[in-house]
Structures are given as structure tokens and as C-alpha cells.
Design a protein around this motif. Structure first.
Motif, PDB file in Angstrom:
ATOM      1  N   THR A 191       0.837  -1.197   0.000  1.00  0.00           N
ATOM      2  CA  THR A 191       0.000   0.000   0.000  1.00  0.00           C
ATOM      3  C   THR A 191       0.871   1.246   0.000  1.00  0.00           C
ATOM      4  OG1 THR A 191      -1.653  -1.181   1.331  1.00  0.00           O
ATOM      5  CG2 THR A 191      -1.859   1.212   1.212  1.00  0.00           C
ATOM      6  N   GLN A 193       0.096   5.127   0.762  1.00  0.00           N
ATOM      7  CA  GLN A 193      -0.982   5.992   1.237  1.00  0.00           C
ATOM      8  C   GLN A 193      -0.932   7.393   0.638  1.00  0.00           C
ATOM      9  OE1 GLN A 193      -3.431   4.822   2.595  1.00  0.00           O
ATOM     10  NE2 GLN A 193      -2.886   3.088   3.889  1.00  0.00           N
ATOM     11  N   SER A 204       6.680   3.034  -7.395  1.00  0.00           N
ATOM     12  CA  SER A 204       5.298   3.300  -7.803  1.00  0.00           C
ATOM     13  C   SER A 204       5.288   4.246  -8.985  1.00  0.00           C
ATOM     14  CB  SER A 204       4.482   3.909  -6.652  1.00  0.00           C
ATOM     15  OG  SER A 204       5.079   5.106  -6.213  1.00  0.00           O
ATOM     16  N   SER A 212      -3.421   7.657  -3.786  1.00  0.00           N
ATOM     17  CA  SER A 212      -3.045   6.504  -2.964  1.00  0.00           C
ATOM     18  C   SER A 212      -3.369   5.239  -3.741  1.00  0.00           C
ATOM     19  CB  SER A 212      -3.772   6.519  -1.616  1.00  0.00           C
ATOM     20  OG  SER A 212      -5.178   6.520  -1.793  1.00  0.00           O
ATOM     21  N   VAL A 214      -3.206   0.598  -3.722  1.00  0.00           N
ATOM     22  CA  VAL A 214      -2.946  -0.724  -3.147  1.00  0.00           C
ATOM     23  C   VAL A 214      -2.828  -1.708  -4.300  1.00  0.00           C
ATOM     24  CG1 VAL A 214      -3.841  -2.617  -1.742  1.00  0.00           C
ATOM     25  CG2 VAL A 214      -4.223  -0.277  -1.023  1.00  0.00           C
ATOM     26  N   SER A 216      -2.660  -5.928  -4.851  1.00  0.00           N
ATOM     27  CA  SER A 216      -2.896  -7.183  -4.138  1.00  0.00           C
ATOM     28  C   SER A 216      -2.666  -8.345  -5.097  1.00  0.00           C
ATOM     29  CB  SER A 216      -4.339  -7.202  -3.607  1.00  0.00           C
ATOM     30  OG  SER A 216      -4.602  -8.356  -2.850  1.00  0.00           O
ATOM     31  N   SER A 231      -6.637   2.224  -7.090  1.00  0.00           N
ATOM     32  CA  SER A 231      -6.138   3.596  -7.030  1.00  0.00           C
ATOM     33  C   SER A 231      -7.252   4.525  -6.570  1.00  0.00           C
ATOM     34  CB  SER A 231      -5.648   4.049  -8.413  1.00  0.00           C
ATOM     35  OG  SER A 231      -4.686   3.154  -8.937  1.00  0.00           O
ATOM     36  N   ASN A 236      -4.381   8.463   1.702  1.00  0.00           N
ATOM     37  CA  ASN A 236      -4.700   7.658   2.888  1.00  0.00           C
ATOM     38  C   ASN A 236      -6.060   6.963   2.798  1.00  0.00           C
ATOM     39  OD1 ASN A 236      -2.283   8.601   4.295  1.00  0.00           O
ATOM     40  ND2 ASN A 236      -3.373  10.549   4.479  1.00  0.00           N
ATOM     41  N   PHE A 238      -6.699   4.047   1.815  1.00  0.00           N
ATOM     42  CA  PHE A 238      -6.622   2.617   2.112  1.00  0.00           C
ATOM     43  C   PHE A 238      -6.024   2.357   3.489  1.00  0.00           C
ATOM     44  CE2 PHE A 238      -6.281   3.126  -2.538  1.00  0.00           C
ATOM     45  CZ  PHE A 238      -7.452   2.473  -2.904  1.00  0.00           C
ATOM     46  N   LEU A 244      -8.869  -2.829   3.556  1.00  0.00           N
ATOM     47  CA  LEU A 244      -7.832  -3.733   3.051  1.00  0.00           C
ATOM     48  C   LEU A 244      -8.318  -5.182   3.053  1.00  0.00           C
ATOM     49  CD1 LEU A 244      -4.670  -2.193   4.757  1.00  0.00           C
ATOM     50  CD2 LEU A 244      -5.374  -1.989   2.363  1.00  0.00           C
TER      51      LEU A 244
END
Length: 328
Positions: A191, A193, A204, A212, A214, A216, A231, A236, A238, A244
Motif C-alpha cells: 500500500t 498511502q 510506484s 493513494s 494498493v 494485491s 487507485s 490515505n 486505504f 484492506l
């Protein structure tokens, strides 16, 4: 200025263009003709549909639409407040629907059907307002001649404004420079943030509007097929554990869209840094030409390719070009 008397009149004024009608229909998981039937009174939406519709409308219209719904008795203020509370679990009913889709859809359509179903549910669940979210399916490219996987490819997704609702045509290749590349290489979620923070330690690539993110991993039997990339326009976004956990659940469901042979042992992942998007675009612009070339060539060998096979060969052709570009 004419004062709109009902939510149907307001909706009718919003969906005058086919593009906006299709965007809203996609966002709430119905056909565009259903919106037209609601406007004409030929079909009655359920309260859940109306809450989803409220969040799918452009923000400038949401307060007025909610006021009309409440005035006409279609929706109570408490129901809207309750909808804003993040539901922390994916319902068993939806899980069962995904399993049914996987069990009854032909092989050639399974990835599209399951992925679309999961993406639509996930984006409504994770971005109910909506504040702006994109969910992208990132797939491993097939191994190269050395048996290693050297890039990932964005292969579709859904978004809420400011992103387009359908992200399929915004594909690009990703490598070690990206959050997706880090997650696929490590096999663990990650993640970021705040993507504007220069002190972050994770790689990234920051897309337009993205604050922000994540990623997975899509896993099966300790092998990996890629990842789901989430996205948000909000920093912040996530940070909540419940959010999550939902992302983890939707990623597991998305893995059902893939065939077992599309998952690769971790030791095959060998990602370099891929060229930036502006460089990739020059080559991605020729994608359709490459597809046609491969289909024509296959007819001469008396082993004609399907359209999907020709597309895959075109993607591999572009990947090979990008991997061998000299540094700029």
C-alpha cells in the motif's frame, strides 16, 4: 429555469447523452435501457438501486436527486446515511453468484464475465460516494524465450470519475518501476498511502488523478497470475483495515477468472524497468495493425489464429519491442 418535479425528470435530464447513460448504467450494474424504463415509469427500481444510482450521478446533481427521492418517499434520510457506512464483509450471496458465473460460463468468456462481475461489485462497495477510484487487472505476460516473465500488462478495469468507467483501452506494460511489479515479485500486497510523498520506499508509477494505491497479488497454489491494482483520488484512502480486508477478498474472487496455467511460479518473475507511458504509447498505437498482421499471416500457414490468439501475439510483439528499446 424549470424546476424539476420528480427524480425521474432529473434523471431524464442527466442521461440525455448515450455516453453518460452508459456510464451510469455500468456504475450501478444495470443495462442502459433499464435507466430509460425507470424514467418512463415502465419499471420500478428497488431501494438499493436508487441508493446506487444516487452515488453514480455527477456530484452536482446528487443533493437534488436525494432531496427529490426523500420528498417523494422513495428513500429515507436514514437509509442514505446507513449506505455511507462501509460494509466490512463481502456477502455470501455475491460470492455464490461469482461461483455460479464461473461454473456456467464458456471458457472463452469466463475471464471477461467473472472479472466484470467482481470489478462492478468491488467499485460500488469500496467507493460508494463515489470519491474517485480505479481498479485495474494487471496480468503477467507469458514467459519469454528464456522461460522468464519480463513484464506485466494492464488488461482492463473499471473506474469512477475522474477516471473513465471502462479502463480497458488504457492498457500499458509495467515492470520493476511499478507498485504492481513490486507486489508480483514479492508475492505480498503493498500500500502507498500518499503517492506525492518523496520519502516512500516502495516503487510506484503514479497515474493521472492517483493519490493513494494498493496492489494485491492474484494467487493460486503459491503461484501468481498478476495483481489487482486499486487507485484512489484521496490520500490515505486505504488506511482502514476493513477496506484492506475487502480488497483481499475481492482479489481472491478475481483469481477465479484465471485458468490454472495462467499462474506462474514466483521464481519465473524477472521484471526489468519498463519504458515510460509516453514511449509505450508510440508502440501501443500500432496494436490493431499487429493483430491484423498476425491473423493474415496465420491464414497463409493454414493454421488460422483466433482473434484472442492474434491479440496475445500482438501484445507479445509490443512487449518484445519495449524490452529491447535503447535507453533514451
Amino acid at each position: 429555469m424549470h424546476k424539476l418535479a420528480s427524480w425521474r425528470e432529473l434523471l431524464d435530464s442527466i442521461i440525455t447523452t448515450p455516453a453518460e447513460r452508459e456510464r451510469i448504467a455500468t456504475a450501478i450494474g444495470v443495462r442502459s435501457i433499464t435507466l430509460t424504463r425507470w424514467v418512463k415509469g415502465e419499471s420500478i427500481p428497488r431501494p438499493q438501486n436508487l441508493r446506487q444510482l444516487l452515488h453514480a450521478l455527477p456530484r452536482d446533481y446528487q443533493d437534488q436527486f436525494q432531496e427529490l427521492l426523500e420528498r417523494e418517499g422513495w428513500l429515507s434520510p436514514l437509509s442514505v446515511e446507513a449506505e455511507a457506512v462501509l460494509v466490512e464483509k463481502i456477502s455470501f450471496t455475491f460470492v455464490n453468484e461469482v461461483l455460479d458465473t464461473r461454473a456456467t460460463t464458456p471458457d472463452t468468456l469466463r475471464f471477461w464475465a467473472v472479472s466484470r462481475q467482481v470489478l462492478q461489485h468491488a467499485i460500488r462497495h469500496l467507493d460508494p460516494e463515489p470519491m474517485g477510484m480505479a481498479i485495474t487487472v494487471v496480468r503477467c505476460m507469458p514467459p519469454g524465450s528464456d522461460g522468464k516473465i519480463h513484464s506485466l500488462r494492464e488488461s482492463g478495469g473499471l473506474g469512477t470519475r475522474p477516471w473513465e468507467s471502462n479502463l480497458e483501452h488504457q492498457a500499458m506494460f509495467l515492470g520493476a518501476e511499478s507498485l504492481a511489479g513490486y507486489v508480483v515479485t514479492s508475492g505480498r500486497p503493498a500500500t502507498v498511502q500518499n503517492l506525492t510523498d518523496d520519502t516512500m520506499f516502495l516503487p510506484s508509477y503514479r497515474a493521472d488523478y492517483e493519490m493513494s494505491a494498493v496492489a494485491s497479488p492474484l494467487l493460486y497454489a503459491n503461484r501468481i497470475a498478476g495483481c489487482l491494482l486499486f487507485s484512489s483520488t484521496q490520500p490515505n484512502y486505504f488506511g482502514q483495515t476493513s477496506r484492506l480486508m475487502l480488497i483481499h477478498g475481492y482479489t481472491n474472487l478475481m483469481a477465479l477468472a484465471f485458468e490454472p496455467e495462467e499462474f506462474y511460479p514466483p521464481e519465473l518473475i524477472d521484471l526489468p524497468v519498463m519504458p515510460p507511458l509516453e514511449v509505450q504509447r508510440r508502440h501501443l498505437a500500432h496494436f490493431r495493425e499487429y493483430v491484423i498482421d498476425h491473423m493474415r499471416a496465420s491464414t497463409q500457414t493454414k493454421q488460422p489464429l483466433t482473434f484472442i490468439q492474434a491479440e496475445q501475439q500482438a501484445w507479445q510483439q509490443i512487449e518484445d519491442i519495449l524490452l529491447h528499446l535503447p535507453p533514451e
